[in-house]
Design a protein around this motif. Structure first.
Motif, PDB file in Angstrom:
ATOM      1  N   MET A   1       0.971  -1.142  -0.078  1.00  0.00           N
ATOM      2  CA  MET A   1      -0.136  -0.046  -0.118  1.00  0.00           C
ATOM      3  C   MET A   1       0.878   1.236  -0.122  1.00  0.00           C
ATOM      4  O   MET A   1       1.752   1.386   1.017  1.00  0.00           O
ATOM      5  CB  MET A   1      -0.883   0.079   1.280  1.00  0.00           C
ATOM      6  CG  MET A   1      -1.897   1.143   1.182  1.00  0.00           C
ATOM      7  SD  MET A   1      -2.726   1.087   2.730  1.00  0.00           S
ATOM      8  CE  MET A   1      -3.860  -0.195   2.570  1.00  0.00           C
ATOM      9  N   SER A   2       0.578   2.445  -0.938  1.00  0.00           N
ATOM     10  CA  SER A   2       1.501   3.417  -1.075  1.00  0.00           C
ATOM     11  C   SER A   2       0.992   4.314   0.243  1.00  0.00           C
ATOM     12  O   SER A   2      -0.112   4.218   0.883  1.00  0.00           O
ATOM     13  CB  SER A   2       1.118   4.213  -2.180  1.00  0.00           C
ATOM     14  OG  SER A   2      -0.331   4.728  -2.060  1.00  0.00           O
ATOM     15  N   VAL A   3       2.172   5.192   0.404  1.00  0.00           N
ATOM     16  CA  VAL A   3       1.882   5.971   1.616  1.00  0.00           C
ATOM     17  C   VAL A   3       0.673   6.829   1.482  1.00  0.00           C
ATOM     18  O   VAL A   3      -0.079   7.212   2.303  1.00  0.00           O
ATOM     19  CB  VAL A   3       3.050   7.154   1.523  1.00  0.00           C
ATOM     20  CG1 VAL A   3       2.868   8.052   2.870  1.00  0.00           C
ATOM     21  CG2 VAL A   3       4.527   6.285   2.003  1.00  0.00           C
ATOM     22  N   PHE A   4       0.351   7.606   0.335  1.00  0.00           N
ATOM     23  CA  PHE A   4      -0.975   8.180  -0.261  1.00  0.00           C
ATOM     24  C   PHE A   4      -2.255   7.313   0.208  1.00  0.00           C
ATOM     25  O   PHE A   4      -3.009   7.863   0.880  1.00  0.00           O
ATOM     26  CB  PHE A   4      -1.012   8.637  -1.481  1.00  0.00           C
ATOM     27  CG  PHE A   4      -1.912   9.324  -1.922  1.00  0.00           C
ATOM     28  CD1 PHE A   4      -2.037  10.786  -1.743  1.00  0.00           C
ATOM     29  CD2 PHE A   4      -3.244   8.860  -2.433  1.00  0.00           C
ATOM     30  CE1 PHE A   4      -3.039  11.543  -1.887  1.00  0.00           C
ATOM     31  CE2 PHE A   4      -4.362   9.684  -2.832  1.00  0.00           C
ATOM     32  CZ  PHE A   4      -4.331  11.020  -2.575  1.00  0.00           C
ATOM     33  N   SER A   5      -2.104   6.166  -0.235  1.00  0.00           N
ATOM     34  CA  SER A   5      -3.432   5.344   0.045  1.00  0.00           C
ATOM     35  C   SER A   5      -3.427   5.030   1.655  1.00  0.00           C
ATOM     36  O   SER A   5      -4.571   4.952   2.202  1.00  0.00           O
ATOM     37  CB  SER A   5      -3.281   3.789  -0.723  1.00  0.00           C
ATOM     38  OG  SER A   5      -3.309   4.319  -2.104  1.00  0.00           O
ATOM     39  N   ARG A   6      -2.237   4.884   2.210  1.00  0.00           N
ATOM     40  CA  ARG A   6      -2.417   4.421   3.999  1.00  0.00           C
ATOM     41  C   ARG A   6      -3.063   5.795   4.500  1.00  0.00           C
ATOM     42  O   ARG A   6      -3.488   5.628   5.421  1.00  0.00           O
ATOM     43  CB  ARG A   6      -0.882   4.152   4.091  1.00  0.00           C
ATOM     44  CG  ARG A   6      -0.825   3.729   5.724  1.00  0.00           C
ATOM     45  CD  ARG A   6      -1.703   3.197   6.358  1.00  0.00           C
ATOM     46  NE  ARG A   6      -1.590   3.457   7.995  1.00  0.00           N
ATOM     47  CZ  ARG A   6      -2.457   4.378   8.383  1.00  0.00           C
ATOM     48  NH1 ARG A   6      -3.385   5.136   7.718  1.00  0.00           N
ATOM     49  NH2 ARG A   6      -2.526   4.505   9.840  1.00  0.00           N
ATOM     50  N   ALA A   7      -2.583   7.008   3.945  1.00  0.00           N
ATOM     51  CA  ALA A   7      -2.909   8.121   4.801  1.00  0.00           C
ATOM     52  C   ALA A   7      -4.393   8.314   4.599  1.00  0.00           C
ATOM     53  O   ALA A   7      -5.117   8.908   5.561  1.00  0.00           O
ATOM     54  CB  ALA A   7      -2.408   9.309   3.983  1.00  0.00           C
ATOM     55  N   PHE A   8      -4.939   7.970   3.436  1.00  0.00           N
ATOM     56  CA  PHE A   8      -6.528   7.975   3.074  1.00  0.00           C
ATOM     57  C   PHE A   8      -7.379   6.741   3.663  1.00  0.00           C
ATOM     58  O   PHE A   8      -8.366   6.808   3.217  1.00  0.00           O
ATOM     59  CB  PHE A   8      -6.550   8.463   1.906  1.00  0.00           C
ATOM     60  CG  PHE A   8      -6.472   9.940   1.733  1.00  0.00           C
ATOM     61  CD1 PHE A   8      -7.442  10.661   1.793  1.00  0.00           C
ATOM     62  CD2 PHE A   8      -5.162  10.319   1.019  1.00  0.00           C
ATOM     63  CE1 PHE A   8      -7.252  12.238   1.619  1.00  0.00           C
ATOM     64  CE2 PHE A   8      -5.029  11.561   0.821  1.00  0.00           C
ATOM     65  CZ  PHE A   8      -6.038  12.599   1.157  1.00  0.00           C
ATOM     66  N   LYS A   9      -6.732   5.836   4.440  1.00  0.00           N
ATOM     67  CA  LYS A   9      -7.371   4.757   4.821  1.00  0.00           C
ATOM     68  C   LYS A   9      -8.544   4.987   5.808  1.00  0.00           C
ATOM     69  O   LYS A   9      -8.183   5.970   6.581  1.00  0.00           O
ATOM     70  CB  LYS A   9      -6.222   3.681   5.579  1.00  0.00           C
ATOM     71  CG  LYS A   9      -6.851   2.292   5.769  1.00  0.00           C
ATOM     72  CD  LYS A   9      -5.774   1.453   6.258  1.00  0.00           C
ATOM     73  CE  LYS A   9      -6.491  -0.237   6.683  1.00  0.00           C
ATOM     74  NZ  LYS A   9      -5.633  -0.963   7.295  1.00  0.00           N
ATOM     75  N   LYS A  10      -9.619   4.359   5.847  1.00  0.00           N
ATOM     76  CA  LYS A  10     -10.530   4.928   6.594  1.00  0.00           C
ATOM     77  C   LYS A  10     -10.558   4.039   8.016  1.00  0.00           C
ATOM     78  O   LYS A  10     -10.632   2.714   8.037  1.00  0.00           O
ATOM     79  CB  LYS A  10     -12.100   4.885   5.922  1.00  0.00           C
ATOM     80  CG  LYS A  10     -11.897   5.968   4.774  1.00  0.00           C
ATOM     81  CD  LYS A  10     -13.239   5.807   4.068  1.00  0.00           C
ATOM     82  CE  LYS A  10     -13.127   6.754   2.572  1.00  0.00           C
ATOM     83  NZ  LYS A  10     -14.064   6.634   1.865  1.00  0.00           N
ATOM     84  N   GLU A  11     -10.979   4.560   8.970  1.00  0.00           N
ATOM     85  CA  GLU A  11     -11.327   4.079  10.479  1.00  0.00           C
ATOM     86  C   GLU A  11     -12.577   3.444  10.252  1.00  0.00           C
ATOM     87  O   GLU A  11     -13.663   3.931   9.705  1.00  0.00           O
ATOM     88  CB  GLU A  11     -11.185   4.852  11.535  1.00  0.00           C
ATOM     89  CG  GLU A  11     -10.980   4.219  13.072  1.00  0.00           C
ATOM     90  CD  GLU A  11     -10.359   3.066  13.165  1.00  0.00           C
ATOM     91  OE1 GLU A  11     -10.563   2.063  12.750  1.00  0.00           O
ATOM     92  OE2 GLU A  11      -9.082   3.220  13.623  1.00  0.00           O
ATOM     93  N   THR A  12     -12.958   2.413  11.246  1.00  0.00           N
ATOM     94  CA  THR A  12     -14.182   2.097  11.448  1.00  0.00           C
ATOM     95  C   THR A  12     -14.902   2.412  12.681  1.00  0.00           C
ATOM     96  O   THR A  12     -14.262   2.380  13.666  1.00  0.00           O
ATOM     97  CB  THR A  12     -14.293   0.520  11.307  1.00  0.00           C
ATOM     98  OG1 THR A  12     -13.593  -0.311  12.479  1.00  0.00           O
ATOM     99  CG2 THR A  12     -13.598  -0.124  10.038  1.00  0.00           C
ATOM    100  N   VAL A  13     -16.141   2.682  12.765  1.00  0.00           N
ATOM    101  CA  VAL A  13     -17.256   2.893  13.866  1.00  0.00           C
ATOM    102  C   VAL A  13     -16.797   1.967  15.135  1.00  0.00           C
ATOM    103  O   VAL A  13     -16.580   2.143  16.138  1.00  0.00           O
ATOM    104  CB  VAL A  13     -18.429   3.278  13.776  1.00  0.00           C
ATOM    105  CG1 VAL A  13     -18.928   3.719  14.641  1.00  0.00           C
ATOM    106  CG2 VAL A  13     -18.612   4.670  12.668  1.00  0.00           C
ATOM    107  N   ASN A  14     -17.023   0.660  14.509  1.00  0.00           N
ATOM    108  CA  ASN A  14     -16.967  -0.355  15.601  1.00  0.00           C
ATOM    109  C   ASN A  14     -15.830  -0.304  16.425  1.00  0.00           C
ATOM    110  O   ASN A  14     -15.597  -0.521  17.553  1.00  0.00           O
ATOM    111  CB  ASN A  14     -17.041  -1.843  14.666  1.00  0.00           C
ATOM    112  CG  ASN A  14     -18.602  -2.088  14.311  1.00  0.00           C
ATOM    113  OD1 ASN A  14     -19.744  -1.558  15.037  1.00  0.00           O
ATOM    114  ND2 ASN A  14     -18.680  -2.748  13.400  1.00  0.00           N
ATOM    115  N   ASN A  15     -14.708  -0.025  15.760  1.00  0.00           N
ATOM    116  CA  ASN A  15     -13.214   0.054  16.484  1.00  0.00           C
ATOM    117  C   ASN A  15     -13.289   1.085  17.590  1.00  0.00           C
ATOM    118  O   ASN A  15     -12.709   0.852  18.708  1.00  0.00           O
ATOM    119  CB  ASN A  15     -11.979   0.295  15.544  1.00  0.00           C
ATOM    120  CG  ASN A  15     -11.549  -0.781  14.565  1.00  0.00           C
ATOM    121  OD1 ASN A  15     -12.038  -2.100  15.132  1.00  0.00           O
ATOM    122  ND2 ASN A  15     -10.786  -0.811  13.790  1.00  0.00           N
TER     123      ASN A  15
END
Length: 466
Positions: A1-15
């Motif tokens: 995964m690129s740095v750009f893709s990693r930065a825009f990775k989304k969190e989940t509400v359940n977490n």
């Protein structure tokens, strides 16, 4: 995964829900309105009407407050929908991380932490000014060295620091103690404001309203720059509902309670602000109101010194409740950063005994004390609005993305008039950002740049998403 893709990775509400499960859900609608009104009716009502009347709008400052209230109500509904769908700590930071991706959530949180830290410091500085005014009524004059920081010729604003420390002691005793004190103080403060509005109305001189919108402020598009500039600055006064969202992880039945607390706060605060501004500018000519304690000054100007003591006490109570609510909110946001690893993990720990984020509270208070003790009010207040408006813009536009999410159980409050209302509110946020002083925007961009550097140097490597 690129740095750009990693930065825009989304969190989940359940977490987030799992991480916040150690917090007690005990806050009711009344508690949220107490927290909200306690924050909104603080420095905003006791300082900003005078400042903005003298510098931007004249008696038309009441119109600016009404416009700010309408805009804040629109944005408040967006926060209510998000907090109903995601009853977690962190406010815009957590919402942004789920909807836009981690780096956007971080920058929103980075903006909000600036807002909260500076707001606590600015309000405590206002508290110190009003406290000094109260002491002079009793012929007690304290040395300037302990009433202002080095940028204003003093050494430290001692009373601004002390009130933050007193509030911290109250918060450390637990949520039940702090909410009971907050609710009681809010009732007393609103009663005193009612006395000022009713009593001051007998001393209104209609000549003070002429001209209602002075020519020197009629610049820019349609001659409305003075009012729009005042409105942009006044947004600082309505950051209370924003802090309500920070407590969503500690609220009973958040799907219904959050919207009631947020909208109730906006309506009550709007009524008090507009009436207060009308009475204040009617009592004293707007050109004389550019002081840190305009309400007390106005009462002294009309010879009501004894009543000025009452309004000063009301102002002190108002600022106290605002500081209490904002220190509370800033510690929760700091906790959220630690919870997710974007700041050191120790900040995300909850005390087993008090169920409070003690480490986050200590860090927040240290920073707020430094700002309050050393930096003047005007410098503090100028930056607060930029962070607030940026968060408003992303949260309003975020409703457009939230409604399309199929992985969220979203059966609570929804913003009416979708998608037109949230889009218009987002565009208004952007417009108000452009009305802020150039120096403010430059300093805010530097703050955002520091946030980006921190994220890629530390946050992205330590984040739980990694």
């Amino acid at each position: 995964m690129s740095v750009f893709s990693r930065a825009f990775k989304k969190e989940t509400v359940n977490n987030y829900l799992a991480a916040d499960s150690h917090m007690k859900r005990i806050l009711t609608t009344r508690d949220l309105i107490g927290l909200g009104v306690g924050t909104v009716i603080g420095t905003g009502i006791f300082i900003l009407p005078g400042h903005e009347a003298a510098q931007n709008a004249g008696p038309a400052v009441s119109v600016a407050f009404l416009l700010a209230a309408i805009f804040s109500g629109l944005s408040g509904m967006a926060f209510a929908e998000f907090s109903s769908a995601m009853p977690v700590a962190g406010s815009a930071y957590s919402y942004g991380s789920v909807v836009y991706g981690e780096i956007i959530g971080w920058l929103l949180g980075w903006s909000l932490i600036l807002e909260y830290f500076l707001a606590v410091s600015a309000i405590s500085t206002g508290f110190s000014a009003y406290f000094g005014n109260l002491l002079t009524v009793f012929n007690i004059h304290l040395p300037p060295a302990i009433m202002s920081g080095p940028m204003e010729g003093g050494v430290i604003n001692l009373f601004a620091v002390l009130i933050i420390l007193i509030v911290t002691m109250i918060l450390s005793r637990g949520l039940n103690t702090s909410r009971n004190i907050e609710n009681g103080a809010v009732i007393l403060k609103v009663a005193i404001l009612g006395l000022f509005i009713i009593g001051g109305s007998f001393f209104i001189k209609h000549t003070n309203y002429v001209p209602f919108y002075p020519k020197e402020f009629r610049t820019g598009l349609f001659g409305l720059h003075g009012i729009t500039a005042a409105t942009a600055s006044i947004i600082f006064a309505f950051l209370g509902f924003d802090t309500i969202a920070a407590h969503a992880a500690e609220v009973k039945n958040p799907q219904k309670t959050m919207v009631r607390g947020i909208i109730g706060t906006v309506l009550i605060s709007a009524l008090l602000y507009v009436l207060f501004s009308i009475v204040l500018t009617g009592m004293v000519h707007y050109t004389k109101l550019g002081v840190d304690d305009p309400a007390a000054f106005a009462l002294q100007a009309i010879g009501q010194t004894q009543f000025s003591v009452i309004i000063t006490v009301g102002a002190l109570i108002g600022m106290f409740t605002a500081i209490l609510a904002l220190v509370y909110a800033s510690s929760r946001l700091t906790y959220s950063f630690g919870r997710d690893g974007l700041l050191p993990h120790s900040l995300g720990k909850i005390s087993a005994g008090s169920h409070l984020p003690v480490n986050a509270l200590i860090l927040a208070v240290i920073i707020e004390c430094v700002f309050a003790g050393l930096i003047p009010l005007n410098t503090l207040a100028s930056l607060i609005n930029a962070g607030t408006l940026l968060a408003f813009m992303f949260i309003n536009f975020g409703i457009l993305f939230l409604r399309k999410r199929t992985d969220l159980s979203h059966d609570g409050f929804k913003v009416p008039g979708y998608p037109v209302v949230p889009f218009i509110a987002g565009m208004l946020s952007l417009l108000l950002i452009t009305q802020l002083p150039k120096e403010t925007l430059e300093m805010f961009l530097i703050w955002l740049l520091l946030g980006i550097i921190w994220y890629f140097a530390y946050g992205i490597r330590h984040s739980k998403l990694s």
